[in-house]
Design a protein around this motif. Sequence first.
Motif, PDB file in Angstrom:
ATOM      1  N   LEU A  49     -12.859  -4.402  -1.044  1.00 35.97           N
ATOM      2  CA  LEU A  49     -12.201  -5.343  -0.153  1.00 35.97           C
ATOM      3  C   LEU A  49     -12.967  -5.436   1.157  1.00 35.97           C
ATOM      4  O   LEU A  49     -13.198  -6.517   1.694  1.00 35.97           O
ATOM      5  CB  LEU A  49     -10.758  -4.897   0.112  1.00 35.97           C
ATOM      6  CG  LEU A  49      -9.899  -5.819   0.985  1.00 35.97           C
ATOM      7  CD1 LEU A  49      -9.742  -7.188   0.338  1.00 35.97           C
ATOM      8  CD2 LEU A  49      -8.530  -5.194   1.237  1.00 35.97           C
ATOM      9  N   TRP A  50     -13.385  -4.285   1.667  1.00 39.67           N
ATOM     10  CA  TRP A  50     -14.204  -4.272   2.887  1.00 39.67           C
ATOM     11  C   TRP A  50     -15.564  -4.925   2.631  1.00 39.67           C
ATOM     12  O   TRP A  50     -16.056  -5.700   3.449  1.00 39.67           O
ATOM     13  CB  TRP A  50     -14.406  -2.825   3.358  1.00 39.67           C
ATOM     14  CG  TRP A  50     -15.369  -2.712   4.495  1.00 39.67           C
ATOM     15  CD1 TRP A  50     -15.121  -2.924   5.821  1.00 39.67           C
ATOM     16  CD2 TRP A  50     -16.766  -2.393   4.393  1.00 39.67           C
ATOM     17  NE1 TRP A  50     -16.276  -2.759   6.552  1.00 39.67           N
ATOM     18  CE2 TRP A  50     -17.297  -2.430   5.704  1.00 39.67           C
ATOM     19  CE3 TRP A  50     -17.604  -2.066   3.330  1.00 39.67           C
ATOM     20  CZ2 TRP A  50     -18.637  -2.148   5.972  1.00 39.67           C
ATOM     21  CZ3 TRP A  50     -18.940  -1.805   3.593  1.00 39.67           C
ATOM     22  CH2 TRP A  50     -19.440  -1.844   4.904  1.00 39.67           C
TER      23      TRP A  50
ATOM     24  N   SER B 128       0.834  -1.204   0.000  1.00 37.86           N
ATOM     25  CA  SER B 128       0.000   0.000   0.000  1.00 37.86           C
ATOM     26  C   SER B 128       0.867   1.250   0.000  1.00 37.86           C
ATOM     27  O   SER B 128       0.603   2.210  -0.740  1.00 37.86           O
ATOM     28  CB  SER B 128      -0.919  -0.003   1.223  1.00 37.86           C
ATOM     29  OG  SER B 128      -1.768  -1.137   1.215  1.00 37.86           O
TER      30      SER B 128
ATOM     31  N   MET C  52      -8.868  -0.011   8.466  1.00 41.67           N
ATOM     32  CA  MET C  52      -8.835   0.990   7.395  1.00 41.67           C
ATOM     33  C   MET C  52      -8.996   2.401   7.954  1.00 41.67           C
ATOM     34  O   MET C  52      -8.312   3.336   7.538  1.00 41.67           O
ATOM     35  CB  MET C  52      -9.934   0.695   6.372  1.00 41.67           C
ATOM     36  CG  MET C  52      -9.670  -0.501   5.491  1.00 41.67           C
ATOM     37  SD  MET C  52     -11.013  -0.745   4.285  1.00 41.67           S
ATOM     38  CE  MET C  52     -10.407  -2.193   3.412  1.00 41.67           C
TER      39      MET C  52
ATOM     40  N   ILE D 119      -6.957   2.521  -5.599  1.00 38.06           N
ATOM     41  CA  ILE D 119      -6.851   2.105  -4.203  1.00 38.06           C
ATOM     42  C   ILE D 119      -8.171   2.319  -3.485  1.00 38.06           C
ATOM     43  O   ILE D 119      -8.642   1.463  -2.727  1.00 38.06           O
ATOM     44  CB  ILE D 119      -5.721   2.889  -3.495  1.00 38.06           C
ATOM     45  CG1 ILE D 119      -4.355   2.404  -3.983  1.00 38.06           C
ATOM     46  CG2 ILE D 119      -5.811   2.722  -1.983  1.00 38.06           C
ATOM     47  CD1 ILE D 119      -3.199   3.222  -3.447  1.00 38.06           C
TER      48      ILE D 119
ATOM     49  N   SER E   1     -15.135  -8.713   2.396  1.00 37.16           N
ATOM     50  CA  SER E   1     -14.462  -9.373   3.518  1.00 37.16           C
ATOM     51  C   SER E   1     -15.466 -10.001   4.472  1.00 37.16           C
ATOM     52  O   SER E   1     -16.492  -9.399   4.796  1.00 37.16           O
ATOM     53  CB  SER E   1     -13.597  -8.363   4.279  1.00 37.16           C
ATOM     54  OG  SER E   1     -13.075  -8.955   5.456  1.00 37.16           O
TER      55      SER E   1
ATOM     56  N   VAL F  15      -5.590   4.295   6.868  1.00 37.07           N
ATOM     57  CA  VAL F  15      -5.652   5.141   5.673  1.00 37.07           C
ATOM     58  C   VAL F  15      -5.272   6.590   5.973  1.00 37.07           C
ATOM     59  O   VAL F  15      -4.419   7.167   5.280  1.00 37.07           O
ATOM     60  CB  VAL F  15      -7.043   5.049   5.016  1.00 37.07           C
ATOM     61  CG1 VAL F  15      -7.194   6.082   3.914  1.00 37.07           C
ATOM     62  CG2 VAL F  15      -7.272   3.645   4.444  1.00 37.07           C
TER      63      VAL F  15
ATOM     64  N   LEU G  89     -10.126  -0.758  -1.876  1.00 40.23           N
ATOM     65  CA  LEU G  89     -10.342  -0.838  -0.432  1.00 40.23           C
ATOM     66  C   LEU G  89     -11.830  -0.950  -0.098  1.00 40.23           C
ATOM     67  O   LEU G  89     -12.220  -1.705   0.801  1.00 40.23           O
ATOM     68  CB  LEU G  89      -9.738   0.388   0.255  1.00 40.23           C
ATOM     69  CG  LEU G  89      -8.216   0.445   0.326  1.00 40.23           C
ATOM     70  CD1 LEU G  89      -7.757   1.739   0.974  1.00 40.23           C
ATOM     71  CD2 LEU G  89      -7.653  -0.755   1.077  1.00 40.23           C
TER      72      LEU G  89
END
Length: 442
Positions: A228-229, A206, A242, A221, A232, A246, A225
Amino acid sequence: MRDLVITLVVFGSLPFILKRPYIGVLMWVWISVMNPHRLSWGFAYSFPFAAIIAGVTLIGLLVTRDPKKLPMTPIVCTLMAFSAWMGITTIFSMWPDESVVMLNRVSKIMLMTFATIMLIKTQKQVQLLIWVLVGSLGYYGVKGGIFTVMTGGGSIVWGPQGSYIEGNNEVALAFITIIPIMFYLYMSAEKKWIRWGMAASIMLCSFAALGSYSRGALVGIAAMLFFLWLKSPKKVLLGGLMVLMVPFAIAFMPDKWSTRMETINTYKEDSSAMGRINAWYMAYNMAKDRPLGGGFEIYNRTAFELYAPVPEDVHAAHSIYFQALGEHGFIGLGIYLLLAFLTWRKASWIVRVSAKREDFKWAGNLARMIQVSLLGFGVGGAFLSLLYYDVPYYLMAAVVSTGYIIEKTLAAEAAAARVAARDAARAAQTEAHAQAHSAAAP
């Protein structure tokens, strides 16, 4: 020394590739994605390792007795159509000599993608493919992340020389693409040291993506992200991380990084951004004028004088979508988008089927993370000329192979259930006859 080590590894693997050609696929992915020979300074730098591995792999594919049938799924058929269409557009290209050179390079990627689908047929082999991809790109991500941290984000991260991801923008997208796959390995790992290693690799990749100073990567990104969240199974934990990481990562980068990222909002004042838009107009106008597109290698002054609003501002496509449109026309773009859709749909099917099966849990997690990876690539790729970047095609092959494994398992279970039902019916029938015979006896 590096030249000798790489040469010994490659040539030492050849006998094993002949016996088990799937090893050749793994070696090909390692050579083509990581480009380890580009880390040397001697004869190995330009030695044709990839061609040798591909040749031996194809020989092994021909002589092996292992199952090697190419599954004619919608994804495979569409990839065939895309490969054939690129051949057609090359025949009618504006610059056929240059196009043939590029077609030769792209054809090798497509051929080895088909070989991957044919030879990667077990869970273990899929896992090995994933590890090779992560290791090949993770090397540069970890290295680039350490470099970014040590320099305080003051210098730009670049990719391996002579590869598709040599540029800072391209290597950043590669990191975005591989991070979700690292997260899959993190979720799947049973050993703590592997989980910690993957967690550290994700963080460093990252930082490396941020250290590329790529504005397209920042957009990619953000999309990666979010999904991805969303995908998940541990949304609370990942969301909390995050929220903490972040802002810290962005605050860590220097002011010149922030200044460059802020130009996303003022793209009309940025010559680079306007150059990309000019190239997109050129590709669109070319596709309208030439139904088959212009073929490969169309980014030159002649093409821009014919089709671009600003003829003297010559740029590469800077978008996988406009690259497909300009080079292969609306049909080529349509086939490429169909390929993406079918891959996404197959991955969604894998997720659904694996939801209530513990033995398919790995497949569901992998399919989710491949979806996140491809979505990050699709968003970031909107600003980069990476239509022929090989990693998304290998991930697509992983989806096909994973789907094949599940379908084969379900088919075997269904066949076993039919046999059991038939045997039970025969046993019941035999028992009924026996009872009837006993009742009829005096």
